[in-house]
Design a protein around this motif. Structure first.
Motif, PDB file in Angstrom:
ATOM      1  N   GLY A 158       0.775  -1.240  -0.399  1.00  0.00           N
ATOM      2  CA  GLY A 158      -0.085  -0.118  -0.142  1.00  0.00           C
ATOM      3  C   GLY A 158       0.793   1.370   0.025  1.00  0.00           C
ATOM      4  N   TYR A 159       0.329   2.371  -0.618  1.00  0.00           N
ATOM      5  CA  TYR A 159       1.246   3.390  -0.883  1.00  0.00           C
ATOM      6  C   TYR A 159       0.191   4.492  -0.811  1.00  0.00           C
ATOM      7  CZ  TYR A 159       5.078   0.779  -2.400  1.00  0.00           C
ATOM      8  OH  TYR A 159       6.131  -0.187  -2.462  1.00  0.00           O
ATOM      9  N   LYS A 160       0.548   5.705  -0.459  1.00  0.00           N
ATOM     10  CA  LYS A 160      -0.267   7.101  -0.106  1.00  0.00           C
ATOM     11  C   LYS A 160       0.521   8.095  -1.386  1.00  0.00           C
ATOM     12  CE  LYS A 160      -0.516  10.103   2.996  1.00  0.00           C
ATOM     13  NZ  LYS A 160      -0.640  10.979   4.342  1.00  0.00           N
ATOM     14  N   LEU A 161      -0.454   8.751  -2.311  1.00  0.00           N
ATOM     15  CA  LEU A 161      -0.054   9.422  -3.221  1.00  0.00           C
ATOM     16  C   LEU A 161      -0.531  10.993  -2.579  1.00  0.00           C
ATOM     17  CD1 LEU A 161       1.175  10.748  -5.782  1.00  0.00           C
ATOM     18  CD2 LEU A 161      -0.869  10.106  -6.988  1.00  0.00           C
ATOM     19  N   THR A 162       0.367  11.956  -2.468  1.00  0.00           N
ATOM     20  CA  THR A 162      -0.199  13.049  -2.188  1.00  0.00           C
ATOM     21  C   THR A 162       0.207  14.251  -3.384  1.00  0.00           C
ATOM     22  OG1 THR A 162       0.145  12.761   0.407  1.00  0.00           O
ATOM     23  CG2 THR A 162       0.166  15.182  -0.510  1.00  0.00           C
ATOM     24  N   VAL A 163      -0.695  14.978  -3.705  1.00  0.00           N
ATOM     25  CA  VAL A 163      -0.615  15.774  -4.818  1.00  0.00           C
ATOM     26  C   VAL A 163      -1.115  17.377  -4.702  1.00  0.00           C
ATOM     27  CG1 VAL A 163      -1.010  16.157  -7.299  1.00  0.00           C
ATOM     28  CG2 VAL A 163      -0.918  14.128  -6.518  1.00  0.00           C
ATOM     29  N   VAL A 164      -0.630  18.025  -4.749  1.00  0.00           N
ATOM     30  CA  VAL A 164      -0.828  19.930  -4.602  1.00  0.00           C
ATOM     31  C   VAL A 164      -0.669  20.570  -5.841  1.00  0.00           C
ATOM     32  CG1 VAL A 164       1.002  20.452  -3.221  1.00  0.00           C
ATOM     33  CG2 VAL A 164      -1.033  21.520  -3.012  1.00  0.00           C
ATOM     34  N   CYS A 165      -1.507  21.363  -6.232  1.00  0.00           N
ATOM     35  CA  CYS A 165      -1.509  22.245  -7.429  1.00  0.00           C
ATOM     36  C   CYS A 165      -1.807  23.803  -7.011  1.00  0.00           C
ATOM     37  CB  CYS A 165      -2.447  21.778  -8.428  1.00  0.00           C
ATOM     38  SG  CYS A 165      -2.365  22.536 -10.035  1.00  0.00           S
ATOM     39  N   ALA A 207      -5.993  19.903 -12.473  1.00  0.00           N
ATOM     40  CA  ALA A 207      -5.236  18.648 -13.142  1.00  0.00           C
ATOM     41  C   ALA A 207      -5.927  17.236 -12.903  1.00  0.00           C
ATOM     42  CB  ALA A 207      -3.676  18.634 -12.733  1.00  0.00           C
ATOM     43  N   GLU A 208      -5.569  16.208 -13.683  1.00  0.00           N
ATOM     44  CA  GLU A 208      -6.134  14.742 -13.126  1.00  0.00           C
ATOM     45  C   GLU A 208      -5.097  13.971 -13.158  1.00  0.00           C
ATOM     46  OE1 GLU A 208      -9.159  12.040 -15.952  1.00  0.00           O
ATOM     47  OE2 GLU A 208      -8.012  13.552 -17.019  1.00  0.00           O
ATOM     48  N   ILE A 209      -5.416  13.116 -12.069  1.00  0.00           N
ATOM     49  CA  ILE A 209      -4.405  12.056 -11.841  1.00  0.00           C
ATOM     50  C   ILE A 209      -4.760  10.738 -12.646  1.00  0.00           C
ATOM     51  CG2 ILE A 209      -3.577  10.444 -10.041  1.00  0.00           C
ATOM     52  CD1 ILE A 209      -4.363  12.771  -7.903  1.00  0.00           C
ATOM     53  N   VAL A 210      -3.788  10.242 -13.393  1.00  0.00           N
ATOM     54  CA  VAL A 210      -4.216   9.101 -14.201  1.00  0.00           C
ATOM     55  C   VAL A 210      -3.118   7.763 -13.788  1.00  0.00           C
ATOM     56  CG1 VAL A 210      -4.331   8.205 -16.589  1.00  0.00           C
ATOM     57  CG2 VAL A 210      -4.899  10.494 -16.174  1.00  0.00           C
ATOM     58  N   PHE A 211      -3.567   6.897 -13.569  1.00  0.00           N
ATOM     59  CA  PHE A 211      -2.793   5.626 -13.176  1.00  0.00           C
ATOM     60  C   PHE A 211      -2.977   4.474 -14.422  1.00  0.00           C
ATOM     61  CE2 PHE A 211      -3.886   6.770  -8.917  1.00  0.00           C
ATOM     62  CZ  PHE A 211      -2.870   6.979  -8.358  1.00  0.00           C
ATOM     63  N   SER A 212      -1.934   4.037 -14.653  1.00  0.00           N
ATOM     64  CA  SER A 212      -1.739   2.947 -15.806  1.00  0.00           C
ATOM     65  C   SER A 212      -0.950   1.814 -15.076  1.00  0.00           C
ATOM     66  CB  SER A 212      -1.211   3.335 -17.198  1.00  0.00           C
ATOM     67  OG  SER A 212      -1.725   4.105 -17.651  1.00  0.00           O
ATOM     68  N   SER A 224      -7.700   4.927  -8.187  1.00  0.00           N
ATOM     69  CA  SER A 224      -8.849   5.428  -8.610  1.00  0.00           C
ATOM     70  C   SER A 224      -8.712   6.743  -9.451  1.00  0.00           C
ATOM     71  CB  SER A 224      -9.943   5.822  -7.688  1.00  0.00           C
ATOM     72  OG  SER A 224      -9.607   6.811  -6.730  1.00  0.00           O
ATOM     73  N   GLY A 225      -7.721   7.615  -9.370  1.00  0.00           N
ATOM     74  CA  GLY A 225      -7.536   8.681 -10.160  1.00  0.00           C
ATOM     75  C   GLY A 225      -8.553   9.783  -9.783  1.00  0.00           C
ATOM     76  N   ARG A 226      -8.278  10.896  -9.895  1.00  0.00           N
ATOM     77  CA  ARG A 226      -9.203  12.247  -9.363  1.00  0.00           C
ATOM     78  C   ARG A 226      -8.695  13.264 -10.003  1.00  0.00           C
ATOM     79  NH1 ARG A 226      -8.923  11.720  -3.095  1.00  0.00           N
ATOM     80  NH2 ARG A 226     -10.868  13.092  -3.200  1.00  0.00           N
ATOM     81  N   MET A 227      -9.749  14.383  -9.602  1.00  0.00           N
ATOM     82  CA  MET A 227      -9.162  15.932 -10.118  1.00  0.00           C
ATOM     83  C   MET A 227      -8.390  16.364  -9.042  1.00  0.00           C
ATOM     84  SD  MET A 227     -10.228  15.651 -13.141  1.00  0.00           S
ATOM     85  CE  MET A 227      -9.646  17.389 -13.584  1.00  0.00           C
ATOM     86  N   VAL A 228      -7.480  17.368  -9.554  1.00  0.00           N
ATOM     87  CA  VAL A 228      -6.624  18.027  -8.270  1.00  0.00           C
ATOM     88  C   VAL A 228      -7.045  19.487  -8.728  1.00  0.00           C
ATOM     89  CG1 VAL A 228      -4.525  18.579  -7.519  1.00  0.00           C
ATOM     90  CG2 VAL A 228      -4.879  16.226  -8.185  1.00  0.00           C
ATOM     91  N   PRO A 229      -7.680  20.088  -7.930  1.00  0.00           N
ATOM     92  CA  PRO A 229      -7.803  21.571  -8.196  1.00  0.00           C
ATOM     93  C   PRO A 229      -6.540  22.472  -7.809  1.00  0.00           C
ATOM     94  CG  PRO A 229      -8.997  21.314  -5.931  1.00  0.00           C
ATOM     95  CD  PRO A 229      -8.594  19.961  -6.544  1.00  0.00           C
ATOM     96  N   SER A 287      -5.188  22.928  -2.518  1.00  0.00           N
ATOM     97  CA  SER A 287      -5.810  21.852  -1.755  1.00  0.00           C
ATOM     98  C   SER A 287      -5.048  20.642  -1.597  1.00  0.00           C
ATOM     99  CB  SER A 287      -7.278  21.568  -2.163  1.00  0.00           C
ATOM    100  OG  SER A 287      -8.123  22.548  -2.186  1.00  0.00           O
ATOM    101  N   LEU A 288      -4.781  19.808  -0.768  1.00  0.00           N
ATOM    102  CA  LEU A 288      -4.147  18.476  -0.891  1.00  0.00           C
ATOM    103  C   LEU A 288      -5.025  17.518  -1.300  1.00  0.00           C
ATOM    104  CD1 LEU A 288      -1.800  18.697   2.213  1.00  0.00           C
ATOM    105  CD2 LEU A 288      -1.017  18.991  -0.023  1.00  0.00           C
ATOM    106  N   VAL A 289      -4.430  16.873  -2.214  1.00  0.00           N
ATOM    107  CA  VAL A 289      -5.491  15.571  -2.756  1.00  0.00           C
ATOM    108  C   VAL A 289      -4.575  14.458  -2.143  1.00  0.00           C
ATOM    109  CG1 VAL A 289      -6.333  14.522  -4.515  1.00  0.00           C
ATOM    110  CG2 VAL A 289      -6.538  16.960  -4.486  1.00  0.00           C
TER     111      VAL A 289
END
Length: 90
Positions: free
Chosen positions: A24-31, A37-42, A48-53, A57-59
């Motif tokens: 298990g891992y945790k990804l933290t993204v801030v813009c 912006a959009e998180i995309v996994f392959s 799950s991927g999601r939008m980052v305003p 805001s921390l996502v």
């Protein structure tokens, strides 16, 4: 911490982290800037991927380690600013 960085939203994040399969891992993204912006996994099932305003805001996103995981954060056409990320094992 496994990996982190900062990029311009227009360039996005394109990384292929080395993760332990099934861990298990945790990804933290801030813009910071404007738009979003959009998180995309392959492969798609890793997270799950999601939008980052781009409003500071921390996502947070949980993901499962895969030997062939690709993570991309792509700015929408109207987005501008900087995006930062950190991956940590939980």
């Amino acid at each position: 911490m496994v990996e982190s960085g900062v990029e311009r939203v227009a360039e996005g994040i394109h990384t292929r982290p080395t993760l332990d399969d099934g861990a298990g891992y945790k990804l933290t993204v801030v813009c910071v800037g404007k738009g979003e912006a959009e998180i995309v996994f392959s492969p798609a099932g890793a997270g799950s991927g999601r939008m980052v305003p781009c409003d500071r805001s921390l996502v947070f996103e949980r993901l499962t380690g895969r030997s062939r995981l690709a993570l991309d954060v792509r700015g929408r056409p109207d987005a501008a600013g900087m995006v930062a990320w950190r991956i940590e094992k939980v």
